[in-house]
Design an enzyme around this catalytic site. Sequence first.
Site, PDB file in Angstrom:
ATOM      1  N   LYS A  49      53.674  20.247  75.483  1.00 30.72           N
ATOM      2  CA  LYS A  49      53.305  19.033  76.951  1.00 30.72           C
ATOM      3  C   LYS A  49      54.925  18.923  77.453  1.00 30.72           C
ATOM      4  O   LYS A  49      55.991  18.840  77.076  1.00 30.72           O
ATOM      5  CB  LYS A  49      53.440  17.590  75.850  1.00 30.72           C
ATOM      6  CG  LYS A  49      53.436  16.245  76.659  1.00 30.72           C
ATOM      7  CD  LYS A  49      53.305  15.200  75.809  1.00 30.72           C
ATOM      8  CE  LYS A  49      54.503  14.391  75.318  1.00 30.72           C
ATOM      9  NZ  LYS A  49      54.999  13.720  76.508  1.00 30.72           N
ATOM     10  N   ASP A 106      52.353  15.428  81.370  1.00 31.97           N
ATOM     11  CA  ASP A 106      52.242  14.060  80.854  1.00 31.97           C
ATOM     12  C   ASP A 106      52.978  13.234  81.973  1.00 31.97           C
ATOM     13  O   ASP A 106      54.373  12.820  81.488  1.00 31.97           O
ATOM     14  CB  ASP A 106      52.976  13.802  79.681  1.00 31.97           C
ATOM     15  CG  ASP A 106      53.144  12.496  78.867  1.00 31.97           C
ATOM     16  OD1 ASP A 106      52.339  11.530  79.449  1.00 31.97           O
ATOM     17  OD2 ASP A 106      53.785  12.296  78.202  1.00 31.97           O
ATOM     18  N   LYS A 132      51.512  10.310  83.416  1.00 31.79           N
ATOM     19  CA  LYS A 132      50.887   8.956  83.209  1.00 31.79           C
ATOM     20  C   LYS A 132      50.746   8.312  84.624  1.00 31.79           C
ATOM     21  O   LYS A 132      51.451   7.366  85.067  1.00 31.79           O
ATOM     22  CB  LYS A 132      51.808   8.162  82.643  1.00 31.79           C
ATOM     23  CG  LYS A 132      52.048   8.827  81.217  1.00 31.79           C
ATOM     24  CD  LYS A 132      52.861   7.624  80.266  1.00 31.79           C
ATOM     25  CE  LYS A 132      52.857   8.183  78.772  1.00 31.79           C
ATOM     26  NZ  LYS A 132      53.926   9.209  78.583  1.00 31.79           N
ATOM     27  N   ASP A 162      48.456   4.292  90.116  1.00 30.47           N
ATOM     28  CA  ASP A 162      48.801   3.868  91.688  1.00 30.47           C
ATOM     29  C   ASP A 162      47.490   3.526  92.438  1.00 30.47           C
ATOM     30  O   ASP A 162      46.319   3.586  91.679  1.00 30.47           O
ATOM     31  CB  ASP A 162      49.427   5.059  92.506  1.00 30.47           C
ATOM     32  CG  ASP A 162      50.285   4.567  93.771  1.00 30.47           C
ATOM     33  OD1 ASP A 162      49.858   3.720  94.504  1.00 30.47           O
ATOM     34  OD2 ASP A 162      51.519   4.868  93.665  1.00 30.47           O
ATOM     35  N   THR A 175      52.831   2.661  73.437  1.00 34.20           N
ATOM     36  CA  THR A 175      53.459   2.052  72.138  1.00 34.20           C
ATOM     37  C   THR A 175      54.694   1.263  72.153  1.00 34.20           C
ATOM     38  O   THR A 175      54.890   0.591  70.794  1.00 34.20           O
ATOM     39  CB  THR A 175      53.647   3.345  71.009  1.00 34.20           C
ATOM     40  OG1 THR A 175      54.206   4.218  71.638  1.00 34.20           O
ATOM     41  CG2 THR A 175      52.428   3.918  70.633  1.00 34.20           C
ATOM     42  N   ARG A 181      60.394  15.523  68.096  1.00 29.43           N
ATOM     43  CA  ARG A 181      61.478  15.902  67.153  1.00 29.43           C
ATOM     44  C   ARG A 181      61.335  16.260  65.965  1.00 29.43           C
ATOM     45  O   ARG A 181      62.258  17.158  65.695  1.00 29.43           O
ATOM     46  CB  ARG A 181      62.452  14.543  67.387  1.00 29.43           C
ATOM     47  CG  ARG A 181      63.078  14.223  68.633  1.00 29.43           C
ATOM     48  CD  ARG A 181      63.369  12.648  68.885  1.00 29.43           C
ATOM     49  NE  ARG A 181      62.217  11.809  68.941  1.00 29.43           N
ATOM     50  CZ  ARG A 181      62.226  10.446  68.720  1.00 29.43           C
ATOM     51  NH1 ARG A 181      63.241  10.139  69.054  1.00 29.43           N
ATOM     52  NH2 ARG A 181      61.129   9.708  68.936  1.00 29.43           N
TER      53      ARG A 181
HETATM   54  O1  C5P Z   1      59.851  12.770  69.399  1.00 32.58           O
HETATM   55  P1  C5P Z   1      58.435  12.396  68.917  1.00 32.58           P
HETATM   56  O2  C5P Z   1      57.371  13.042  68.120  1.00 32.58           O
HETATM   57  O3  C5P Z   1      58.496  10.873  68.647  1.00 32.58           O
HETATM   58  O4  C5P Z   1      57.828  12.770  70.814  1.00 32.58           O
HETATM   59  C1  C5P Z   1      56.358  12.027  70.820  1.00 32.58           C
HETATM   60  C2  C5P Z   1      56.248  12.151  72.056  1.00 32.58           C
HETATM   61  O5  C5P Z   1      55.157  11.625  72.542  1.00 32.58           O
HETATM   62  C3  C5P Z   1      57.098  11.923  73.263  1.00 32.58           C
HETATM   63  O6  C5P Z   1      57.226  12.876  74.221  1.00 32.58           O
HETATM   64  C4  C5P Z   1      56.803  10.569  73.742  1.00 32.58           C
HETATM   65  O7  C5P Z   1      57.107  10.107  75.103  1.00 32.58           O
HETATM   66  C5  C5P Z   1      55.237  10.876  73.733  1.00 32.58           C
HETATM   67  N1  C5P Z   1      54.292   9.608  73.420  1.00 32.58           N
HETATM   68  C6  C5P Z   1      54.737   8.617  72.419  1.00 32.58           C
HETATM   69  N2  C5P Z   1      53.911   7.500  72.428  1.00 32.58           N
HETATM   70  C7  C5P Z   1      52.949   7.205  73.315  1.00 32.58           C
HETATM   71  C8  C5P Z   1      52.758   8.241  74.565  1.00 32.58           C
HETATM   72  C9  C5P Z   1      53.387   9.223  74.313  1.00 32.58           C
HETATM   73  O8  C5P Z   1      55.384   8.658  71.771  1.00 32.58           O
HETATM   74  N3  C5P Z   1      52.128   6.431  73.219  1.00 32.58           N
END
Ligand code: C5P
Length: 234
Positions: free
Chosen positions: A34, A61, A63, A66, A121, A213
């Site tokens: 991603k 990603d 998003k 517009d 979220t 992460r």
């Molecule tokens: O590091 P982590 O596992 O928390 O990363 C989650 C990824 O998913 C990040 O790139 C974050 O921007 C993305 N994301 C999220 N919640 C959402 C949409 C995207 O955590 N609702």
Amino acid sequence: MGKDVIVACDFASKDALVEFLDKFSNAGRKPFVKIGMELFYAEGPEIVKAVKERGHKIFLDLKLCDIPNTVKKSMKVLSNLDVDMTNLHAFGTKEMMKAAIEGLTREDGTRPILIAVTQLTSTSEERMKNDLLIDAPLAEVVEHYAKCAAESGLDGVVCSPHEASRVKEVCGKNFVTVTPGIRFADSAADDQVRIMTPEKAKSVGSDYIVVGRPITAADDPVAAYERCVREFVD
Ligand code: C5P
């Protein structure tokens, strides 16, 4: 729908991304990657081409949200980048989502998977009510936006794994759920609140998990990725 693990490559530069992906190439792995706004705005479309040339599937990603005409034209540009999945905000309305599909569809009729963000979220029910003047419960808003996305012809939504089974009930089992907020049972939650393990995400019907992460910050990212695959796919 084949289940897959998407690695959220939230790096600030191409160099950092390449160093990370080299670990996977050396282990004979090519994860679905991603690429988000941070990296795309820093490096431009070239970063997408570079990752594609390395043989990875890409979820871009960005998003989009517009007016329909702008989204349609932007999606056309993204479809030429040959990504496998991209997204927009359902908040932009059905008209915008339909325009997005038109723009994204290539001359041969193929197009990347298109999914919608329902509510971020980071948006709580309280913030939705106070800042957006939306009084309906958050779960109802997510369901409604998912339904609008399905009615507009989109393939699925990004949602919390806790919402995945309900989204499938409302929009059908083939409607794709892409779920971030994934953590191993023994790893840190970081800033995510409603988390789920890869194994549990599999059992609630997620099609793709997005994992950042727990893989990118692991001592051994390839081993962490392989653990996700074992728990979620195998
Ligand atoms: O590091 P982590 O596992 O928390 O990363 C989650 C990824 O998913 C990040 O790139 C974050 O921007 C993305 N994301 C999220 N919640 C959402 C949409 C995207 O955590 N609702």
